[in-house]
Design a protein around this motif. Structure first.
Motif, short mmCIF file in Angstrom:
data_model
loop_
_atom_site.label_atom_id
_atom_site.label_comp_id
_atom_site.label_asym_id
_atom_site.label_seq_id
_atom_site.Cartn_x
_atom_site.Cartn_y
_atom_site.Cartn_z
N CYS A 71 0.85 -1.21 0.00
CA CYS A 71 0.00 0.00 0.00
C CYS A 71 0.87 1.25 0.00
CB CYS A 71 -0.94 0.00 1.21
SG CYS A 71 -2.30 -1.18 1.07
N GLN A 72 1.96 1.21 0.78
CA GLN A 72 2.90 2.34 0.80
C GLN A 72 3.47 2.56 -0.61
OE1 GLN A 72 4.63 4.56 2.87
NE2 GLN A 72 3.35 4.22 4.68
N ALA A 73 3.88 1.47 -1.25
CA ALA A 73 4.52 1.58 -2.58
C ALA A 73 3.52 2.10 -3.62
CB ALA A 73 5.05 0.22 -3.00
N LEU A 74 2.29 1.60 -3.58
CA LEU A 74 1.28 2.07 -4.54
C LEU A 74 0.96 3.54 -4.30
CD1 LEU A 74 -1.20 -0.96 -4.68
CD2 LEU A 74 0.40 -0.26 -6.46
N ALA A 75 0.86 3.92 -3.04
CA ALA A 75 0.56 5.32 -2.72
C ALA A 75 1.70 6.22 -3.20
CB ALA A 75 0.34 5.49 -1.22
N ARG A 76 2.94 5.79 -2.97
CA ARG A 76 4.08 6.60 -3.43
C ARG A 76 4.07 6.72 -4.96
NH1 ARG A 76 7.14 4.01 0.73
NH2 ARG A 76 7.86 2.45 -0.76
N ASP A 85 12.48 6.80 -0.77
CA ASP A 85 12.38 5.96 0.40
C ASP A 85 11.74 6.75 1.54
OD1 ASP A 85 12.63 3.79 2.00
OD2 ASP A 85 14.72 4.17 2.54
N ILE A 86 10.48 7.09 1.36
CA ILE A 86 9.76 7.89 2.36
C ILE A 86 8.57 7.08 2.85
CG2 ILE A 86 8.32 9.94 2.70
CD1 ILE A 86 10.04 11.29 0.51
N GLU A 87 8.38 7.02 4.16
CA GLU A 87 7.19 6.35 4.68
C GLU A 87 6.08 7.39 4.82
OE1 GLU A 87 7.69 3.40 7.56
OE2 GLU A 87 5.62 3.50 8.25
N LEU A 88 5.03 7.20 4.06
CA LEU A 88 3.92 8.15 4.08
C LEU A 88 3.06 7.94 5.32
CD1 LEU A 88 2.81 7.73 0.35
CD2 LEU A 88 3.92 9.74 1.32
N PRO A 89 2.46 9.00 5.86
CA PRO A 89 1.50 8.82 6.95
C PRO A 89 0.35 7.93 6.50
CG PRO A 89 2.03 11.14 6.62
CD PRO A 89 2.62 10.40 5.47
N SER A 90 -0.21 7.16 7.44
CA SER A 90 -1.25 6.20 7.05
C SER A 90 -2.46 6.89 6.40
CB SER A 90 -1.68 5.35 8.24
OG SER A 90 -2.17 6.18 9.26
N ALA A 91 -2.76 8.11 6.85
CA ALA A 91 -3.91 8.83 6.27
C ALA A 91 -3.65 9.14 4.79
CB ALA A 91 -4.17 10.12 7.03
N ASP A 92 -2.41 9.46 4.46
CA ASP A 92 -2.08 9.75 3.06
C ASP A 92 -2.13 8.49 2.20
OD1 ASP A 92 -1.72 12.31 3.89
OD2 ASP A 92 0.43 12.42 3.53
N VAL A 93 -1.72 7.36 2.80
CA VAL A 93 -1.80 6.08 2.08
C VAL A 93 -3.27 5.75 1.80
CG1 VAL A 93 -1.39 3.59 2.23
CG2 VAL A 93 0.36 5.19 3.02
N ALA A 94 -4.10 5.88 2.83
CA ALA A 94 -5.53 5.58 2.67
C ALA A 94 -6.16 6.48 1.61
CB ALA A 94 -6.25 5.76 4.01
N ASP A 95 -5.80 7.74 1.64
CA ASP A 95 -6.32 8.72 0.68
C ASP A 95 -5.90 8.35 -0.75
OD1 ASP A 95 -7.39 11.08 -0.37
OD2 ASP A 95 -5.55 12.18 -0.06
N ALA A 96 -4.61 8.04 -0.92
CA ALA A 96 -4.09 7.73 -2.26
C ALA A 96 -4.67 6.42 -2.80
CB ALA A 96 -2.57 7.66 -2.22
N SER B 9 -9.94 14.41 -1.89
CA SER B 9 -8.68 13.68 -1.75
C SER B 9 -7.50 14.65 -1.74
CB SER B 9 -8.52 12.68 -2.89
OG SER B 9 -7.19 12.23 -2.96
N LYS B 10 -6.75 14.62 -0.63
CA LYS B 10 -5.54 15.46 -0.53
C LYS B 10 -4.56 15.09 -1.64
CE LYS B 10 -1.66 16.02 2.69
NZ LYS B 10 -1.10 15.42 3.93
N ALA B 11 -4.46 13.77 -1.90
CA ALA B 11 -3.55 13.29 -2.95
C ALA B 11 -3.93 13.89 -4.30
CB ALA B 11 -3.57 11.77 -3.01
N MET B 12 -5.23 13.89 -4.59
CA MET B 12 -5.66 14.41 -5.89
C MET B 12 -5.46 15.91 -5.99
SD MET B 12 -6.23 12.10 -8.03
CE MET B 12 -6.42 13.35 -9.27
N ARG B 13 -5.70 16.63 -4.91
CA ARG B 13 -5.46 18.09 -4.94
C ARG B 13 -4.00 18.35 -5.26
NH1 ARG B 13 -8.41 17.81 -0.11
NH2 ARG B 13 -6.63 18.49 1.14
N MET B 14 -3.14 17.54 -4.62
CA MET B 14 -1.70 17.69 -4.84
C MET B 14 -1.35 17.39 -6.30
SD MET B 14 0.97 15.73 -2.40
CE MET B 14 2.17 14.81 -3.34
#
Lengths: 160, 121
Positions: A71-76, A85-96, B9-14
């Protein structure tokens, strides 16, 4: 099994597969050859985003799941941070991941618009862990690798 | 020009903002809102010239936002950047006065095609 309109679960899954391939290329930057279907069993503790597709006849959920690192890799990849090599916050992973599954759902809706023209997409939700499938629900799964990331697409729907 | 990006979506705004910058629209001022309701509040203090909105959002959708702007008589250019672009949605968007509907995934070139006629005015 057929729904009233004659769309089988397998046909939904094929639309999901084609949509995922297109979106992974366009949005995540992977080559077509990097997206490989693989019907391996998947761990139930995987996390992912689910999104509803509903009209007067159909009630489906599409889900994209992977392990924590996946999930981290797909979000990145979605955020254009491939190789970082950045660990995204879980909220950003869920959002992405939610937005990624939203785009796949949009692509599926377009592909199926001839046979399910009034299909509406709901809002994605991110779930960590196992979803119990009751007798009222039938499901089909598509195991795949999106680049190096092991993932599973699930299609859940109410039994006709 | 002031541009308001509306997406839950924050990601999409970005990504929308990054795509705008990659498309060459660097000299504009950007602001963000997470849904139509927040966008209406932001319009009052920010005064955008252009709104780029998602369609499907909680609290107030993009099309409801466009209807509200029209109802208030505000002269703001409006376009959708959304996951789906069915013929019905495109028709509805056009009827309500949207200038374009871009579907995700998108590229800087797609943005340029939709936005150059607007931003060059």
């Amino acid at each position: 099994m057929l729904s009233a309109s004659g769309i089988t679960l397998q046909e939904w899954l094929e639309a999901v597969s084609a949509a995922t391939t297109e979106v992974a290329q366009a949005t995540l930057g992977f080559d077509r050859k990097d997206i490989v279907a693989e019907n391996a069993p998947w761990p139930e503790e995987w996390s992912g985003a689910y999104i509803p597709l509903v009209n007067e006849e159909h009630s489906l959920h599409l889900g994209l799941l992977s392990d924590t690192g996946g999930c981290q890799a797909l979000a990145r990849a979605f955020l254009g941070m491939n190789g970082e090599d950045i660990e995204l916050p879980s909220a950003d992973v869920a959002d992405a991941i939610g937005e990624l599954v939203n785009i796949v759902a949009g692509n599926v809706q377009t592909r199926m618009s001839g046979r399910a023209p009034t299909l509406q997409i709901g809002l994605p939700i991110f779930i960590r862990g196992y979803i119990e499938i009751t007798e009222a629900i039938e499901e089909a799964t598509l195991g795949l690798h999106i680049g190096p990331v092991p993932a599973v697409f699930r299609v859940l729907r109410q039994r006709p | 020009m002031k541009i308001l990006i509306v997406d839950d979506s924050k990601a999409m705004r970005m990504i929308v903002k990054a795509t705008m910058l990659r498309a060459g629209y660097k000299e504009h001022i950007y602001e963000e809102a997470t849904n139509g309701k927040e966008a209406l509040e932001t319009i009052g203090r920010f005064g955008p010239d252009l709104i780029l909105a998602d369609w499907n959002m909680p609290e107030m959708s993009g099309i409801e936002l466009l209807e509200a702007i029209k109802k208030q008589g505000l002269q703001i250019k409006f376009g959708f950047v959304t996951a789906v672009g069915s013929p019905l949605m495109r028709q509805k968007a056009e009827e309500e006065g949207a200038l374009f509907l871009i579907t995700k995934p998108f590229t800087p070139e797609i943005f340029q095609k939709a936005l150059n006629p607007i931003l060059s005015c």
